[in-house]
Design a protein around this motif. Structure first.
Motif, PDB file in Angstrom:
ATOM      1  N   GLY A  24      41.454  46.243  41.340  1.00 26.40           N
ATOM      2  CA  GLY A  24      40.824  44.939  41.183  1.00 26.40           C
ATOM      3  C   GLY A  24      41.802  43.882  40.731  1.00 26.40           C
ATOM      4  N   ASN A  25      42.665  44.250  39.768  1.00 23.60           N
ATOM      5  CA  ASN A  25      43.667  43.296  39.280  1.00 23.60           C
ATOM      6  C   ASN A  25      44.655  42.910  40.376  1.00 23.60           C
ATOM      7  OD1 ASN A  25      42.459  43.450  36.785  1.00 23.60           O
ATOM      8  ND2 ASN A  25      43.974  44.847  35.914  1.00 23.60           N
ATOM      9  N   TRP A  26      45.048  43.894  41.192  1.00 23.16           N
ATOM     10  CA  TRP A  26      45.987  43.603  42.291  1.00 23.16           C
ATOM     11  C   TRP A  26      45.365  42.648  43.306  1.00 23.16           C
ATOM     12  CZ3 TRP A  26      45.652  45.441  47.535  1.00 23.16           C
ATOM     13  CH2 TRP A  26      46.760  45.081  48.305  1.00 23.16           C
ATOM     14  N   GLN A  27      44.102  42.878  43.656  1.00 26.92           N
ATOM     15  CA  GLN A  27      43.446  41.979  44.600  1.00 26.92           C
ATOM     16  C   GLN A  27      43.291  40.577  44.010  1.00 26.92           C
ATOM     17  OE1 GLN A  27      42.703  42.326  47.675  1.00 26.92           O
ATOM     18  NE2 GLN A  27      42.908  44.511  48.032  1.00 26.92           N
ATOM     19  N   PHE A  28      43.030  40.495  42.713  1.00 23.27           N
ATOM     20  CA  PHE A  28      42.905  39.179  42.087  1.00 23.27           C
ATOM     21  C   PHE A  28      44.253  38.459  42.064  1.00 23.27           C
ATOM     22  CE2 PHE A  28      42.625  36.194  38.531  1.00 23.27           C
ATOM     23  CZ  PHE A  28      41.472  35.516  38.883  1.00 23.27           C
ATOM     24  N   ARG A  29      45.339  39.203  41.864  1.00 27.55           N
ATOM     25  CA  ARG A  29      46.663  38.578  41.927  1.00 27.55           C
ATOM     26  C   ARG A  29      46.948  38.044  43.321  1.00 27.55           C
ATOM     27  NH1 ARG A  29      48.259  42.957  38.696  1.00 27.55           N
ATOM     28  NH2 ARG A  29      49.122  44.031  40.521  1.00 27.55           N
ATOM     29  N   ARG A  30      46.578  38.826  44.361  1.00 25.31           N
ATOM     30  CA  ARG A  30      46.782  38.351  45.733  1.00 25.31           C
ATOM     31  C   ARG A  30      45.950  37.100  45.996  1.00 25.31           C
ATOM     32  NH1 ARG A  30      50.192  38.294  48.352  1.00 25.31           N
ATOM     33  NH2 ARG A  30      49.358  38.738  50.426  1.00 25.31           N
ATOM     34  N   ARG A 193      38.670  36.491  50.510  1.00 17.88           N
ATOM     35  CA  ARG A 193      38.408  37.915  50.779  1.00 17.88           C
ATOM     36  C   ARG A 193      39.003  38.784  49.677  1.00 17.88           C
ATOM     37  NH1 ARG A 193      37.983  40.229  55.878  1.00 17.88           N
ATOM     38  NH2 ARG A 193      37.418  38.145  56.596  1.00 17.88           N
ATOM     39  N   HIS A 194      40.187  38.418  49.203  1.00 23.59           N
ATOM     40  CA  HIS A 194      40.803  39.170  48.108  1.00 23.59           C
ATOM     41  C   HIS A 194      39.951  39.090  46.841  1.00 23.59           C
ATOM     42  CE1 HIS A 194      44.570  40.258  50.053  1.00 23.59           C
ATOM     43  NE2 HIS A 194      44.648  39.039  50.538  1.00 23.59           N
ATOM     44  N   PHE A 195      39.386  37.907  46.580  1.00 26.39           N
ATOM     45  CA  PHE A 195      38.533  37.761  45.401  1.00 26.39           C
ATOM     46  C   PHE A 195      37.304  38.668  45.522  1.00 26.39           C
ATOM     47  CE2 PHE A 195      35.189  35.652  42.924  1.00 26.39           C
ATOM     48  CZ  PHE A 195      35.813  35.586  41.699  1.00 26.39           C
ATOM     49  N   GLY A 196      36.738  38.736  46.720  1.00 24.90           N
ATOM     50  CA  GLY A 196      35.600  39.630  46.941  1.00 24.90           C
ATOM     51  C   GLY A 196      35.966  41.088  46.728  1.00 24.90           C
TER      52      GLY A 196
END
Length: 230
Positions: A24-30, A193-196
């Motif tokens: 989740g943290n990685w997707q939020f960073r992206r 999409r990354h936030f989702g």
């Protein structure tokens, strides 16, 4: 409250929670990185030169869920040769490029845009057909084979994407924004999409923790004691 955790289940649950939170943290960073790129000012550059005769090619592209072909030519700026798309044609079958040494003779090109790294091939990319001018990847190193040897040696390694381009669909042409002329070139996956995805991973972590606690409560290993009344 009393809690007697099952050792093995607790170990696997903790490991899974760490992995889910990290994902989740990685997707939020992206998401944050792409939003920063989208909001950053674009450093436009300009090119001006003549079309190299016989350099036209058709390159397959996939734009916002639609099959398309990009008409690409080489521009001689005097110091280097730059490949740039000049038209997007929304159709499945490849259009016929203008082939031969007389194609593009005397044509001039000037545009504002930015340089993008060429997109690599993958296991599903079709084979190019240089003899017919049909290509499936916009790579100057590959398209350079269409040029004379003296021009090939001066080919710029990146693709110039003009900020506006001719868009053709069902025989009608308009001039619009070039979908590839953006700082963040990977338009296939927008930041939202990354936030989702981040919310999904974090939600799975919370659900796993809830299941873990509910399982221990059902087995009598987790009890909440009420305080004694007066």
């Amino acid at each position: 409250m009393s809690f007697r955790p099952l050792p093995v289940l607790t170990l696997f649950t903790l490991a899974s929670l760490v992995i889910l939170v990290m994902l989740g943290n990685w997707q939020f960073r992206r998401f944050s990185e792409k939003m920063a790129l989208d909001n950053a000012p674009v450093a436009w550059t300009n090119i001006d030169g003549s079309v190299v005769p016989g350099s036209e090619a058709m390159v397959y592209s996939y734009i916002e869920g639609s099959a398309a072909w990009r008409r690409v030519v080489a521009i001689d700026t005097g110091t280097e040769v730059v490949f740039t798309p000049i038209e997007v044609l929304y159709q499945v079958e490849p259009p016929q490029p203008c082939l031969g040494p007389d194609c593009g003779v005397g044509l001039q090109f000037a545009a504002r845009g930015l340089y993008q790294n060429p997109r690599g091939r993958n296991a599903f990319t079709s084979a190019d057909s240089p003899e017919t001018g049909i290509f499936y990847t916009l790579d100057p190193a590959v398209l350079g084979a269409l040029l004379p040897a003296e021009d090939m040696a001066r080919v710029h390694g990146r693709v110039f994407e003009p900020d506006t381009i001719r868009l053709t669909e069902n025989g009608r042409s308009t001039v619009g924004d070039n979908p590839f002329a953006q700082v963040r070139a990977d338009s296939k996956l927008p930041p939202q999409r990354h936030f989702g995805y981040a919310i999904t991973w974090w939600g799975l972590a919370m659900a796993l923790l809830g299941v873990y606690l509910a399982f221990h409560y059902q087995k009598g290993r987790l009890r909440f004691r009420k305080g004694s009344g007066a």
